[in-house]
Each structure stands twice: as C-alpha cells, then as structure tokens.
Scaffold this active site. Structure first.
Site, PDB file in Angstrom:
ATOM      1  N   THR A 189     -73.947 -36.678 -42.049  1.00  0.00           N
ATOM      2  CA  THR A 189     -72.816 -35.798 -42.305  1.00  0.00           C
ATOM      3  C   THR A 189     -71.556 -36.631 -42.128  1.00  0.00           C
ATOM      4  O   THR A 189     -71.554 -37.581 -41.364  1.00  0.00           O
ATOM      5  CB  THR A 189     -72.788 -34.614 -41.308  1.00  0.00           C
ATOM      6  OG1 THR A 189     -74.041 -33.940 -41.325  1.00  0.00           O
ATOM      7  CG2 THR A 189     -71.694 -33.622 -41.651  1.00  0.00           C
ATOM      8  N   ARG A 217     -81.808 -25.123 -48.985  1.00  0.00           N
ATOM      9  CA  ARG A 217     -81.549 -25.219 -47.545  1.00  0.00           C
ATOM     10  C   ARG A 217     -80.075 -25.508 -47.301  1.00  0.00           C
ATOM     11  O   ARG A 217     -79.453 -26.305 -47.978  1.00  0.00           O
ATOM     12  CB  ARG A 217     -82.400 -26.318 -46.934  1.00  0.00           C
ATOM     13  CG  ARG A 217     -82.186 -26.518 -45.418  1.00  0.00           C
ATOM     14  CD  ARG A 217     -81.211 -27.613 -45.105  1.00  0.00           C
ATOM     15  NE  ARG A 217     -81.110 -27.886 -43.660  1.00  0.00           N
ATOM     16  CZ  ARG A 217     -80.229 -28.719 -43.120  1.00  0.00           C
ATOM     17  NH1 ARG A 217     -79.391 -29.363 -43.888  1.00  0.00           N
ATOM     18  NH2 ARG A 217     -80.187 -28.899 -41.802  1.00  0.00           N
ATOM     19  N   VAL A 218     -79.500 -24.830 -46.309  1.00  0.00           N
ATOM     20  CA  VAL A 218     -78.112 -25.057 -45.911  1.00  0.00           C
ATOM     21  C   VAL A 218     -78.075 -25.318 -44.414  1.00  0.00           C
ATOM     22  O   VAL A 218     -78.656 -24.561 -43.632  1.00  0.00           O
ATOM     23  CB  VAL A 218     -77.218 -23.848 -46.255  1.00  0.00           C
ATOM     24  CG1 VAL A 218     -75.789 -24.082 -45.755  1.00  0.00           C
ATOM     25  CG2 VAL A 218     -77.211 -23.581 -47.751  1.00  0.00           C
ATOM     26  N   GLY A 219     -77.417 -26.379 -44.007  1.00  0.00           N
ATOM     27  CA  GLY A 219     -77.263 -26.692 -42.597  1.00  0.00           C
ATOM     28  C   GLY A 219     -75.942 -26.190 -42.056  1.00  0.00           C
ATOM     29  O   GLY A 219     -75.330 -25.261 -42.599  1.00  0.00           O
ATOM     30  N   ASP A 220     -75.464 -26.832 -41.004  1.00  0.00           N
ATOM     31  CA  ASP A 220     -74.251 -26.350 -40.331  1.00  0.00           C
ATOM     32  C   ASP A 220     -72.971 -26.782 -41.025  1.00  0.00           C
ATOM     33  O   ASP A 220     -71.939 -26.126 -40.881  1.00  0.00           O
ATOM     34  CB  ASP A 220     -74.227 -26.834 -38.882  1.00  0.00           C
ATOM     35  CG  ASP A 220     -74.123 -28.352 -38.784  1.00  0.00           C
ATOM     36  OD1 ASP A 220     -74.927 -29.035 -39.448  1.00  0.00           O
ATOM     37  OD2 ASP A 220     -73.261 -28.849 -38.033  1.00  0.00           O
ATOM     38  N   THR A 240     -71.835 -33.289 -36.436  1.00  0.00           N
ATOM     39  CA  THR A 240     -72.929 -33.950 -37.139  1.00  0.00           C
ATOM     40  C   THR A 240     -74.170 -33.912 -36.263  1.00  0.00           C
ATOM     41  O   THR A 240     -74.104 -34.241 -35.078  1.00  0.00           O
ATOM     42  CB  THR A 240     -72.589 -35.412 -37.496  1.00  0.00           C
ATOM     43  OG1 THR A 240     -73.740 -36.038 -38.073  1.00  0.00           O
ATOM     44  CG2 THR A 240     -72.134 -36.212 -36.289  1.00  0.00           C
ATOM     45  N   GLY A 241     -75.293 -33.493 -36.816  1.00  0.00           N
ATOM     46  CA  GLY A 241     -76.509 -33.424 -36.012  1.00  0.00           C
ATOM     47  C   GLY A 241     -77.564 -32.541 -36.635  1.00  0.00           C
ATOM     48  O   GLY A 241     -77.548 -32.282 -37.842  1.00  0.00           O
ATOM     49  N   GLY A 243     -78.658 -29.644 -37.911  1.00  0.00           N
ATOM     50  CA  GLY A 243     -77.850 -28.532 -38.377  1.00  0.00           C
ATOM     51  C   GLY A 243     -78.280 -27.168 -37.885  1.00  0.00           C
ATOM     52  O   GLY A 243     -77.462 -26.335 -37.510  1.00  0.00           O
TER      53      GLY A 243
END
Length: 322
Positions: A189, A217-220, A240-241, A243
């Site tokens: 990220t 798929r959607v992360g943070d 960043t990590g 998600g």
C-alpha cells in the site's frame, strides 16, 4: 503558522536485508527521497495539504517499485484491481474508489469523488464511468503490469493454488530478493499525510491489493476510517498492513478517536493502535500520521516499512528498517 510537513509510506513487511543488493536499497531510498521533495514543493509554495497528498500518491502510483498504480499486484484472474481514498481534514470531505481497472491514477479519481460528487465511495464500473465523466486519464489494464509482479503472482499461484495470499504469508521461494522488503512478505500500500502552512491536514492511501486476491476483494485502503482518515482537530492517518484487520479495528480513525476522547498524544495513540489493538487480533503493518501541531509518527509492528517525511526547511528523512 505551522511548518508544513509531508510524510509518505510505501508498504510494510518482512526484511530481506541479508540477500538484497545495495543497489536495490539505493533505488528504494532514492524513490522515497525524490517523491518527498517533489510533493513537498506544493507545501513550500503555500499550497494546501490536499493538493500535496494527492501529488505524493500520484508519484507513488507512477513508481513501479510500489504496489499501487504501475506495479500493482495481480488478482487471481491475472488482472489488476486498484483502490484509493483521500480525505480533507478541514472539511471532513472524502472520496474513495475500489476495484477499478483502467484509471491511471486512482487517487485522482478518489479526489474527483470528494470534489465533484454528492457521494463518498464508488466501485468498479460506476467508479470508472465517474472518472471518465471527470476527464481523468484511462489506460489498458496491462499498463499496471510489470515482469516482477507477474513473476511474484506465478510463484504464489504455484505454491498456493486457489488461494489469495497476503504478502506476509507467502513463502519465500526465490533464492535472492530484489527488494529491501521481501516481495512475498510485504504489505503493498502507499500513502501520504500532510499539514500545510494554514494548519489544514489531509491524508491519501492507494493500493493494488494483495497477490492472487479474489476478484472484488476490498481491503482497508479505500475505506474512510480504516485505511485513511484526516480531521484538523486530531490527525491525518494513512495505513498499510493486513487490510482485514485494519478494517476490524477501524485503525486510522481509532488513532484520531484516542486523541479526541482519551486525550492521548499523536504518538501514544498511534503506538496503542499499532502495537496493542492490531497485535491483539494478529494484525500486522504500520501507519504514518501527522497532527495539528506538525508532529509526525510512523510506527509499525513488522520488521520494516518504507517511509519518510520532510519538514519545511529540513532535509528529508527516509528509512526502511527499524
């Protein structure tokens, strides 16, 4: 009057210091340094924090060393789906896009949502139609590909068939790493936070997601409050990590909330989120944040994080390792 400050990150993860080349490390440090200098020029000329973070993330999206824009990771279908968000701390206005495949600079699409829509979040075809209506540059999906990312995807497909593998869980199957952070164990990220001379804060985050992720798929990163948040009374934050874990603890907003409701300092709040709340649910990664006084913090609970900041009148600080 506040000394303008810009901080950026390019992902966190496991180190491959023992097998990396000095040239690879030099390239990453040079990229971070150059992006800091170029984007901070916006602040140095009296420009706003929102303009600055948008410029910084655009430059990070253009750099194939990082997982956002050019150089984004591959999905399980061998394509690219990108996400981004941006937030203005003065007004709390925000914009986000997710699962876009043809927008050259997703962060600019997120900003267009912030400035030209009554909505906050667009996804997939709707996001791309909106971006087209705003005259943003579109590209073929293969524009985002690089040989290194394709090789990384094929390794994951072979080792973990049918699985979406987060960077930190993927096995090291190559003898030599080409980057300071092991590309198979890195959270991909990018982000930026800034405060301008008027004391206004802003944050932006952008990503290509995780290698071999399931379509949709959607992360943070594009979720306001999870991967991106800014409010003048507290802080601007980009994360960043892992998600899914950052979503569950609403990580970016939680830093601001701990400052607002518990009276913690920026550093105390960020440390609590990264080293206590995330760790409690096995969340890994880090964040960058700046408060209304221009204080900067960049904590992470992994072995390394591409990061740096530049304060008006000073030289850039750039780091990868602890």
């Amino acid at each position: 009057m506040v000394k303008p400050v810009l901080a950026i990150h390019g992902g966190a993860g496991a180190l491959s210091r023992a097998v990396m080349s000095s040239e690879a490390e030099r390239q990453y440090r040079a990229a971070l340094d150059g992006i800091l200098r170029a984007a901070h020029a916006v602040l140095a000329k009296g420009g706003g924090a929102l303009d600055c973070v948008a410029q910084a993330v655009c430059l990070l999206e253009d750099c194939p060393l990082f997982n956002a824009g050019k150089g984004a990771v591959f999905t399980s279908a061998g394509t690219h789906e990108l996400d981004a968000a941006i937030m203005d701390g003065a007004s709390l206005n925000s914009g986000a896009v997710a699962n876009v495949e043809h927008i050259k600079h997703p962060v600019l699409a997120a900003r267009a949502v912030l400035e030209h829509s009554n909505h906050v979040f667009f996804v997939s075809r709707g996001a791309e139609d909106f971006a087209l209506s705003q005259g943003l540059e579109m590209v073929e999906n293969h524009y985002f590909s690089t040989p290194q990312r394709r090789e990384q995807w094929l390794r994951v497909v072979n080792e973990f068939p049918g699985q979406a593998v987060l960077d930190h869980d993927a096995a090291r199957v190559q003898a030599q790493a080409e980057a300071p952070l092991d590309p198979d164990r890195k959270f991909g990220t990018v982000g930026a936070v800034a405060i301008d001379v008027r004391g206004n804060l802003a944050a932006a985050t952008s990503t290509g997601g995780v290698t071999n992720k399931q379509i949709g798929r959607v992360g943070d990163a594009p979720i306001i409050g999870a991967g991106c948040y800014a409010a003048n009374r507290t802080a601007a934050v980009s994360t960043t990590g892992t998600g899914e874990m950052f979503i569950r603890v609403v990580a970016a907003y939680d830093v601001a909330a701990l400052m607002d409701y518990a009276g913690l300092s920026l550093e105390q709040a960020a440390e609590k989120v990264v080293h206590e709340k995330l760790v409690a649910i096995q969340g890994q990664g880090g964040l960058i944040a700046v408060d209304g006084k221009g204080n900067v913090t960049m904590p992470f609970n992994t072995e390394g994080m591409y990061r740096g900041y530049l304060r008006q009148g000073e030289e850039p600080f750039v780091a990868i390792y602890r």
